[in-house]
Design a protein around this motif. Sequence first.
Motif, PDB file in Angstrom:
ATOM      1  N   HIS A 219       0.979  -1.166  -0.140  1.00 17.65           N
ATOM      2  CA  HIS A 219      -0.195   0.067   0.002  1.00 17.65           C
ATOM      3  C   HIS A 219       0.908   1.066  -0.099  1.00 17.65           C
ATOM      4  O   HIS A 219       2.192   1.190   0.127  1.00 17.65           O
TER       5      HIS A 219
ATOM      6  N   ASP B  48       0.917   5.235   1.740  1.00 21.18           N
ATOM      7  CA  ASP B  48       0.178   5.950   2.832  1.00 21.18           C
ATOM      8  C   ASP B  48      -0.588   7.216   2.476  1.00 21.18           C
ATOM      9  O   ASP B  48      -0.287   8.049   1.598  1.00 21.18           O
TER      10      ASP B  48
ATOM     11  N   HIS C 192       8.741   8.132   4.790  1.00 21.80           N
ATOM     12  CA  HIS C 192       7.967   7.846   3.387  1.00 21.80           C
ATOM     13  C   HIS C 192       7.454   8.803   2.801  1.00 21.80           C
ATOM     14  O   HIS C 192       6.817   9.868   3.377  1.00 21.80           O
TER      15      HIS C 192
ATOM     16  N   HIS D 239       4.756  -0.012  -0.040  1.00 22.24           N
ATOM     17  CA  HIS D 239       5.360  -0.749   1.122  1.00 22.24           C
ATOM     18  C   HIS D 239       4.584  -2.023   1.638  1.00 22.24           C
ATOM     19  O   HIS D 239       3.465  -1.833   1.269  1.00 22.24           O
TER      20      HIS D 239
HETATM   21 FE   LIG Z   1       1.721   2.191   5.440  1.00 23.36          FE
END
Ligand SMILES: [Fe+2]
Length: 329
Positions: A200, A202, A238, A256
């Motif tokens: 997925h 974020d 991220h 990730h």
């Molecule tokens: Fe995540």
Amino acid sequence: MLAIESQLAASGGAEISDGFIPLIDMKQLQGSHRSEIVQQIGHACQHYSFFLVKNHGISETNMNNILGTTREFFKLPEPEKMKFCTNDPNKSIKLFMGFKDEIQNLFISREALRFSTYPFEDYVNEWPANPPSLRKDVMEYCTSVKRMELALLEAISESLGLEKDYLAKILCNHGQKISMNYYPVCQEQDLGFTRGVRPHTDPTIITILLQDNVPGFKVLNNGKWVDVAHIPNTFVIHVGDLLQVISNYRYKSLHHQVYVNCEKQRISVASYCYPSPDTSIGAAKELIDDEHPAIYRDFTYAAFYEEMWRAVVQHATDKRLDTFKSSVA
Ligand SMILES: [Fe+2]
Ligand SMILES: O=C(O)CCC(=O)C(=O)O
């Protein structure tokens, strides 16, 4: 190797199959090397979608305390934890349990306590009173993460050629959520059809991830899944979906996932940085020109949040930004 890649390699990042894990020394953001470090951050965001940070100003005690509190929370008796289980997406605190995905025939084993942490006064009374250390540990941790987050948002803004406070203004000191994640030990016979978290991205501007020393975290790099080895006293930063939009697709959000193992449970704490519901998100005007038309139209974070839930229900979380693509994209 590009000069900037050699600088990043020299900073001590670990090797991965097709390169290395970019490791940024945040202390140097305060000195005469700031512009070099900003460039390294930009390079990492553009080519890796993530980087690790060291010398970030968060003490080892603080990091150990939050991991310890997370471990203790998930050791609590089931009924104590279940108090936080709810189907209401508007609740500011929510416990997620492992579940079976019938379509993919996978058991997703992560348990997560996800809750709003900023401003503390608005939320602290909803946080678990057990373990007794939790509220204090979360408050201390989130205060220092907020400081790091601001320094990172400034450097990322600069790396895009934007005003230093560009991203901070969008964030407007608003949202902060953390997810305390627990991945139980997996039985050997179940390993083939169990995952911690599936691939997925974020729904954030950036995510700041603290992981313990148990392997399992993987990122997509040059089309291959690679393990992000644990380097003590570092965090993983991220690029999230909203930074992908604001940077007009120069920085892509990080794909990730997490694998589980048969020997050790794994703990992580993710801190999500996202704006208030009425904030308008769109490509920075400075990053739009004839060669780089806006990939997405402007939308509010509330509209994105709604789309995010719809995508979850439709098992299409990787498509949640598609609705917002502009007609030129
Ligand atoms: Fe995540
Ligand atoms: O546990 C991890 O390392 C990653 C967790 C994660 O991807 C998330 O909380 O969004």
